[in-house]
Write a protein that holds these residues in place. Structure first.
Motif, PDB file in Angstrom:
ATOM      1  N   PHE A   1      10.242   1.030  -0.786  1.00  0.00           N
ATOM      2  CA  PHE A   1       9.523   1.419   0.437  1.00  0.00           C
ATOM      3  C   PHE A   1       8.685   2.681   0.178  1.00  0.00           C
ATOM      4  N   GLU A   2       9.255   3.647  -0.542  1.00  0.00           N
ATOM      5  CA  GLU A   2       8.508   4.870  -0.893  1.00  0.00           C
ATOM      6  C   GLU A   2       7.266   4.512  -1.712  1.00  0.00           C
ATOM      7  N   TRP A   3       7.460   3.637  -2.670  1.00  0.00           N
ATOM      8  CA  TRP A   3       6.355   3.204  -3.538  1.00  0.00           C
ATOM      9  C   TRP A   3       5.254   2.542  -2.709  1.00  0.00           C
ATOM     10  N   LEU A   4       5.641   1.749  -1.736  1.00  0.00           N
ATOM     11  CA  LEU A   4       4.646   1.092  -0.875  1.00  0.00           C
ATOM     12  C   LEU A   4       3.882   2.136  -0.053  1.00  0.00           C
ATOM     13  N   LEU A   5       4.609   3.097   0.518  1.00  0.00           N
ATOM     14  CA  LEU A   5       3.947   4.134   1.323  1.00  0.00           C
ATOM     15  C   LEU A   5       2.985   4.956   0.472  1.00  0.00           C
ATOM     16  N   GLU A   6       3.414   5.260  -0.750  1.00  0.00           N
ATOM     17  CA  GLU A   6       2.559   6.050  -1.647  1.00  0.00           C
ATOM     18  C   GLU A   6       1.309   5.276  -2.061  1.00  0.00           C
ATOM     19  N   ASN A   7       1.393   3.958  -1.970  1.00  0.00           N
ATOM     20  CA  ASN A   7       0.258   3.136  -2.404  1.00  0.00           C
ATOM     21  C   ASN A   7      -0.534   2.551  -1.237  1.00  0.00           C
ATOM     22  N   GLY A   8      -0.483   3.222  -0.109  1.00  0.00           N
ATOM     23  CA  GLY A   8      -1.349   2.821   1.001  1.00  0.00           C
ATOM     24  C   GLY A   8      -0.714   1.905   2.023  1.00  0.00           C
ATOM     25  N   GLY A   9       0.577   1.625   1.852  1.00  0.00           N
ATOM     26  CA  GLY A   9       1.266   0.802   2.851  1.00  0.00           C
ATOM     27  C   GLY A   9       0.857  -0.657   2.800  1.00  0.00           C
ATOM     28  N   LEU A  10       1.172  -1.375   3.877  1.00  0.00           N
ATOM     29  CA  LEU A  10       1.001  -2.830   3.866  1.00  0.00           C
ATOM     30  C   LEU A  10      -0.463  -3.264   3.952  1.00  0.00           C
ATOM     31  N   ALA A  11      -1.318  -2.439   4.547  1.00  0.00           N
ATOM     32  CA  ALA A  11      -2.741  -2.805   4.624  1.00  0.00           C
ATOM     33  C   ALA A  11      -3.340  -2.883   3.215  1.00  0.00           C
TER      34      ALA A  11
ATOM     35  N   MET B   1      -1.599  -3.251   0.467  1.00  0.00           N
ATOM     36  CA  MET B   1      -0.887  -4.328  -0.238  1.00  0.00           C
ATOM     37  C   MET B   1      -1.517  -5.678   0.103  1.00  0.00           C
ATOM     38  N   GLU B   2      -1.869  -5.830   1.369  1.00  0.00           N
ATOM     39  CA  GLU B   2      -2.478  -7.083   1.823  1.00  0.00           C
ATOM     40  C   GLU B   2      -3.803  -7.335   1.101  1.00  0.00           C
ATOM     41  N   LYS B   3      -4.623  -6.283   0.987  1.00  0.00           N
ATOM     42  CA  LYS B   3      -5.905  -6.430   0.270  1.00  0.00           C
ATOM     43  C   LYS B   3      -5.665  -6.875  -1.166  1.00  0.00           C
ATOM     44  N   LEU B   4      -4.741  -6.198  -1.804  1.00  0.00           N
ATOM     45  CA  LEU B   4      -4.435  -6.520  -3.197  1.00  0.00           C
ATOM     46  C   LEU B   4      -3.903  -7.948  -3.323  1.00  0.00           C
ATOM     47  N   ASN B   5      -2.993  -8.304  -2.415  1.00  0.00           N
ATOM     48  CA  ASN B   5      -2.422  -9.658  -2.467  1.00  0.00           C
ATOM     49  C   ASN B   5      -3.490 -10.725  -2.217  1.00  0.00           C
ATOM     50  N   ASN B   6      -4.431 -10.423  -1.323  1.00  0.00           N
ATOM     51  CA  ASN B   6      -5.550 -11.350  -1.087  1.00  0.00           C
ATOM     52  C   ASN B   6      -6.369 -11.542  -2.363  1.00  0.00           C
ATOM     53  N   SER B   7      -6.658 -10.432  -3.038  1.00  0.00           N
ATOM     54  CA  SER B   7      -7.458 -10.517  -4.269  1.00  0.00           C
ATOM     55  C   SER B   7      -6.742 -11.334  -5.329  1.00  0.00           C
ATOM     56  N   LYS B   8      -5.463 -11.052  -5.485  1.00  0.00           N
ATOM     57  CA  LYS B   8      -4.681 -11.759  -6.505  1.00  0.00           C
ATOM     58  C   LYS B   8      -4.671 -13.267  -6.226  1.00  0.00           C
ATOM     59  N   ALA B   9      -4.380 -13.627  -4.973  1.00  0.00           N
ATOM     60  CA  ALA B   9      -4.275 -15.044  -4.616  1.00  0.00           C
ATOM     61  C   ALA B   9      -5.629 -15.731  -4.764  1.00  0.00           C
TER      62      ALA B   9
ATOM     63  N   GLY C   1       6.111 -28.952 -11.969  1.00  0.00           N
ATOM     64  CA  GLY C   1       4.876 -28.224 -12.204  1.00  0.00           C
ATOM     65  C   GLY C   1       5.102 -26.744 -12.447  1.00  0.00           C
ATOM     66  N   MET C   2       4.107 -25.960 -12.001  1.00  0.00           N
ATOM     67  CA  MET C   2       4.134 -24.519 -12.247  1.00  0.00           C
ATOM     68  C   MET C   2       4.204 -23.768 -10.920  1.00  0.00           C
ATOM     69  N   ARG C   3       4.694 -22.555 -11.010  1.00  0.00           N
ATOM     70  CA  ARG C   3       4.666 -21.675  -9.849  1.00  0.00           C
ATOM     71  C   ARG C   3       4.500 -20.250 -10.344  1.00  0.00           C
ATOM     72  N   ALA C   4       3.461 -19.597  -9.865  1.00  0.00           N
ATOM     73  CA  ALA C   4       3.262 -18.182 -10.182  1.00  0.00           C
ATOM     74  C   ALA C   4       3.606 -17.381  -8.930  1.00  0.00           C
ATOM     75  N   SER C   5       4.724 -16.686  -8.986  1.00  0.00           N
ATOM     76  CA  SER C   5       5.083 -15.840  -7.848  1.00  0.00           C
ATOM     77  C   SER C   5       4.457 -14.471  -8.072  1.00  0.00           C
ATOM     78  N   ILE C   6       3.605 -14.114  -7.146  1.00  0.00           N
ATOM     79  CA  ILE C   6       2.809 -12.889  -7.318  1.00  0.00           C
ATOM     80  C   ILE C   6       3.077 -11.956  -6.146  1.00  0.00           C
ATOM     81  N   TYR C   7       4.319 -11.500  -6.091  1.00  0.00           N
ATOM     82  CA  TYR C   7       4.737 -10.581  -5.033  1.00  0.00           C
ATOM     83  C   TYR C   7       4.057  -9.220  -5.220  1.00  0.00           C
ATOM     84  N   ASN C   8       4.412  -8.304  -4.319  1.00  0.00           N
ATOM     85  CA  ASN C   8       3.789  -6.975  -4.344  1.00  0.00           C
ATOM     86  C   ASN C   8       3.816  -6.299  -5.719  1.00  0.00           C
TER      87      ASN C   8
END
Lengths: 362, 362
Positions: free
Chosen positions: A253-263, A265-273, A333-340
């Motif tokens: 949770f600290e790491w997430l807050l230090e990295n800009g929180g969920l907003a 994270m969402e941008k990054l996750n969108n880019s990755k996906a 098949g394959m599965r790439a789990s690309i969590y935070n």
């Protein structure tokens, strides 16, 4: 080998910074000269750690005082019986949406405690897997609750809408594999629960976010350690909690807050996906048959058109440091789990490998 | 400060060698380049780790093939409901022996699922706390099972005999705080269970050793993750197990085997307890009112005759590196938990401190 990228669906990769810090202080935490694993959960040091973790989670998800946040054991599956047992007195039946493997297993367990009404089921439309939208089914006003799984880890399906009941039937969501991956409005839910081992921390911990008005409906024989009201009263310490998992979740949770929180994270996750799905879609070699609106940003499932190459794909990927890409045994098949914890570089390495593999074998 | 000795009752001290090894391989386990926390429980690497842990525990305790060994969540309290739910069809009532706080809590939970018959209760005799021996009470032949707690962590009471039913009623023992502390004959028990956080590993893991003929008596609504038969069938992986705890428990089992197993541990634990109790008994300053036959070798409770000195005792002890000696809030006074991971030197440091404190303030 250069870098290792861990695409495990769970227990899944944790942020490197979090693991490094845990390693550094594993034998001497908080200046105590002992490990965080070796102290009483009721002592002032651990209590402070536990409270900070909860406060940080509340900040990350904007959880209001109308909700309790519980740190329990038993994982997501532990909630498959805890939810019906804790909400038993709200009604004689519950409603479930079937969107994949996990929502199916939740139904099997819930049936031990309540009648279960299936509102709708994911199905193929024009060869693409779809989940029926809320305007195609109804939440009944006397349902004890409505349950769904917004992200199906096995199938790679994610639901981006939140169902709503005009009668105030509580919405219960199994967010085991997409909690903390994006901003959500907690106020739309009665209960959100999640096993920790994807986006929160190590396995053996489950987070339950439960609206306080739902704490008085439990069956008399609800096990005390899974009784929401009991655990809320005792700050999740009715029994000894999984202290190391709780501590590690706090570091995440600290790491997430230090990295800009969920907003952020969402941008990054969108880019990755986006990068990964566009690689699949622009290829004649790989395929994903989930309707674009329902594609998971956490668990990207795909098949090689030539399934005889599956084994080679996996072994070559592993040689390239791309680990645990094998799909769930139920779907193959394959599965790439690309969590935070998966950096963009990991997805870039994967897509580069996929294109290269296609060139060689396509 | 020279050395730190951690007398926490649980979560408790772990062997230094175990923690050091865990620290060393926390970011790169088994040459995988990732943490043991970050991989699938169903992958070959973790499976091998899990199987070795079970095999080592079987070796340590001489557990025969007549028994399943389960690695579950929910701690000891998780078994307070799991036992009556899993043995429901063996009978309409169970019998319990009351020897202290934990056996009392077990009764409260069991009553949700079955009638509970209390066979006997610990009481004061000539000022000393005693537990009535098996010849003073009876196990009824139609009881679903008989339950007791061989070591009461809060009270500091340990029972060295094992009750026997001539009718084959299964004996169920909550060994959370004395498992692995000495050799026992597993064959005398139907079920042995233990939360991990004293002698096994970190909190969040529970070990259940259950005789195979007891796997077919569960209530229909037993939660699947706590259904012994289900978990036995799935090698304790019906749900995602607490993998880090399982791994760490495995390291503890290895450490025990390397150090002579339970026979050696028993000798050491006897020496530690003898030193501490004799220090208490030869003093006019400290007291313990548990009948000598029932004194715990794991949790040594004692009071200062002058309770106004309690705070000073604790703060001076902490300055001397003797941590977490405060007694449980239910009984007050002091408690030195001297599980397997506590070296003899720790008890020597404590008794030296006690004698010194008595000289200054006695």
């Amino acid at each position: 080998m250069e870098s290792i990228y861990n695409f495990s669906a769970g227990p899944a990769a944790l942020p490197k910074q979090v693991l490094s810090r845990a390693q550094q202080e594993l034998l001497d935490w908080n200046g105590l000269g002992v490990s965080v694993m070796e102290i009483s959960h009721r002592g002032k040091d651990f209590l402070a750690c536990a409270e900070k973790a909860e406060a940080d989670l509340r900040k990350l998800m904007s959880i209001s005082d109308d909700y309790e946040v519980l740190f329990l054991q038993g994982g997501g599956r532990g909630q498959f019986f805890s939810v019906p047992m804790n909400l038993a007195k709200r009604g004689s039946f519950c409603q479930h949406l079937l969107s994949g493997q996990w929502s199916q297993i939740a139904v099997t367990e819930a049936k031990k405690y309540m009648d279960v009404d299936i509102v709708a089921k994911a199905s193929l439309e024009d060869g693409m897997l779809m989940v029926p939208q809320p305007d195609q089914w109804q939440i009944k006003k006397d349902a004890a609750y409505f349950h769904y799984c917004p992200n199906e880890t096995v199938d790679g399906i994610e639901i981006n809408w939140v169902p709503h009941s005009k009668h105030g039937v509580p919405i219960v969501a199994d967010m085991s594999s997409n909690i903390l991956s994006k901003t959500i409005d907690v106020n739309k839910f009665g209960i959100i629960y999640a096993g920790a081992q994807k986006n929160i921390g190590p396995s053996g911990l489950a987070i339950v976010i439960v609206r306080k008005d739902l704490l008085s409906y439990s069956r008399e024989d609800t096990p005390a350690v899974f009784d929401y009201a009991q655990q809320a009263k005792d700050g999740s310490m009715y029994n000894t909690p999984p202290t190391f998992g709780w501590y590690l979740a706090g570091l995440v949770f600290e790491w997430l807050l230090e990295n800009g929180g969920l907003a952020e994270m969402e941008k990054l996750n969108n880019s990755k996906a986006q990068l990964l799905y566009s690689t699949i879609d622009t290829s004649e070699f790989y395929q994903n048959n989930i309707s674009t609106d329902y594609r998971s940003k956490m668990n990207v499932t795909f098949h090689l058109n030539e399934t005889s190459l599956d084994k080679l794909f996996l072994s070559e990927a592993e040689k390239a440091g791309l680990m645990f890409l094998k799909g769930h045994r139920f779907v193959g098949g394959m599965r790439a789990s690309i969590y935070n914890a998966m950096p963009l570089e990991g997805v870039q390495a994967l897509t580069a490998f996929m294109q290269d593999f296609e060139k060689k074998h396509g």
